[in-house]
Write a protein that holds these residues in place. Structure first.
Motif, short mmCIF file in Angstrom:
data_model
loop_
_atom_site.label_atom_id
_atom_site.label_comp_id
_atom_site.label_asym_id
_atom_site.label_seq_id
_atom_site.Cartn_x
_atom_site.Cartn_y
_atom_site.Cartn_z
N PHE A 94 0.82 -1.20 0.00
CA PHE A 94 0.00 0.00 0.00
C PHE A 94 0.86 1.25 0.00
O PHE A 94 0.60 2.21 -0.75
CB PHE A 94 -0.93 0.00 1.23
N GLU A 95 1.88 1.27 0.81
CA GLU A 95 2.70 2.47 0.99
C GLU A 95 3.42 2.88 -0.30
O GLU A 95 3.78 4.05 -0.47
CB GLU A 95 3.72 2.25 2.11
N ASP A 96 3.60 1.95 -1.21
CA ASP A 96 4.31 2.25 -2.46
C ASP A 96 3.39 2.83 -3.53
O ASP A 96 3.86 3.28 -4.58
CB ASP A 96 4.97 0.99 -3.01
N GLY A 97 2.06 2.82 -3.29
CA GLY A 97 1.12 3.22 -4.31
C GLY A 97 0.78 4.70 -4.29
O GLY A 97 1.16 5.45 -3.38
N CYS A 98 0.05 5.13 -5.32
CA CYS A 98 -0.38 6.52 -5.44
C CYS A 98 -1.59 6.58 -6.37
O CYS A 98 -1.96 5.58 -6.99
CB CYS A 98 0.75 7.39 -5.97
N ILE A 99 -2.19 7.75 -6.47
CA ILE A 99 -3.39 7.91 -7.28
C ILE A 99 -3.15 7.49 -8.72
O ILE A 99 -3.98 6.82 -9.35
CB ILE A 99 -3.90 9.37 -7.23
#
Length: 247
Positions: free
Chosen positions: A69-74
């Motif tokens: 999750f922490e590696d993701g973005c919009i």
């Protein structure tokens, strides 16, 4: 049964798909939510009773999909949604976007106009990385975020979760309330008055900003951000029926 889609970026997206007849419905979930949530499952059951195609899926870093999750973005999650819609559905779809999924669905309306037949949003949270997170951070929090790359924010549903510098900076490349937002199909925005995550003012701002000939905003007194009570679920179903009837 859960299936998986391997994207061009190398992410593995978990999904459930129903076959059926007529215009399909795609559910796009919220930040840190997944496709096993109450709304996603209830709408799949509704679609099954209708014999209508339906798709629910997990963005990367969510649920049963790959990545952290922490590696993701919009931008990543919007690309996941685009590939899911393009590769797992046929023809124009009714998009149902919840919270962050409302923002993602608005991006799909811009990127895939020929594949969107109508739109229903539930507590839509467009531009929340900028207007919610960044705007709400103190100078010290902003400095820490830029220096360390992440800070943790409290959640109403679980333990505090990370907001990363990448999430904030990438979000600025995908804002939808700063430029014209044409929605030339039936649109129904749904918003609870007791939502502690997305304000009524946000819903009114989106309603005022969007341009189209068939756009309505429904405020549900007392409903919270989850919008998952039996009455709220019926409200979502009624909104989808209304959109389908006007396509």
């Amino acid at each position: 049964m859960t299936d998986h889609l391997d994207t061009a970026a190398g992410r593995r997206i978990a999904y459930h798909r129903l076959e059926g007849e007529g215009t399909g419905v795609v559910f796009l979930g919220g930040l840190m939510s997944d496709m096993t949530g109450t709304k996603a499952v209830a709408l799949e059951q509704w679609a099954a009773l209708q014999g209508r195609p339906f798709l629910r899926f997990d963005y990367s870093g969510h649920g049963q999909s790959s990545e952290a999750f922490e590696d993701g973005c919009i931008g990543d999650w919007a690309e996941d949604a685009r590939e899911a819609i393009e590769r797992l559905t046929e023809g124009p779809q009714v998009l149902v976007g919840s919270s962050m999924g409302g923002w993602i669905s608005l991006l799909m309306c811009r990127r895939l106009p020929a594949r969107v037949a109508g739109l229903v949003t539930v507590a839509a949270a467009p531009d929340f990385t900028e207007d919610g997170f960044w705007a709400g951070f103190s100078d010290l929090e902003r400095a820490k975020l830029m220096r360390e790359g992440r800070i943790f924010v409290p959640s109403d549903y679980a333990s505090p979760y990370p907001v990363t510098r990448r999430l904030i900076e990438d979000g600025r490349d995908h804002l939808v309330l700063r430029d014209p937002l044409a929605l030339p199909f039936p649109v129904r925005f749904l918003q609870g008055t007791e939502d502690s995550s997305v304000s009524v003012e946000t819903a009114l701002r989106l309603f005022g900003h969007a341009k189209g000939g068939d756009i309505r905003l429904t405020l549900v007194k007392g409903a919270d951000h989850s919008f998952s009570t039996p009455d709220c679920l019926k409200t979502i179903e009624a909104a989808i029926f209304d959109v389908l009837a006007r396509i």
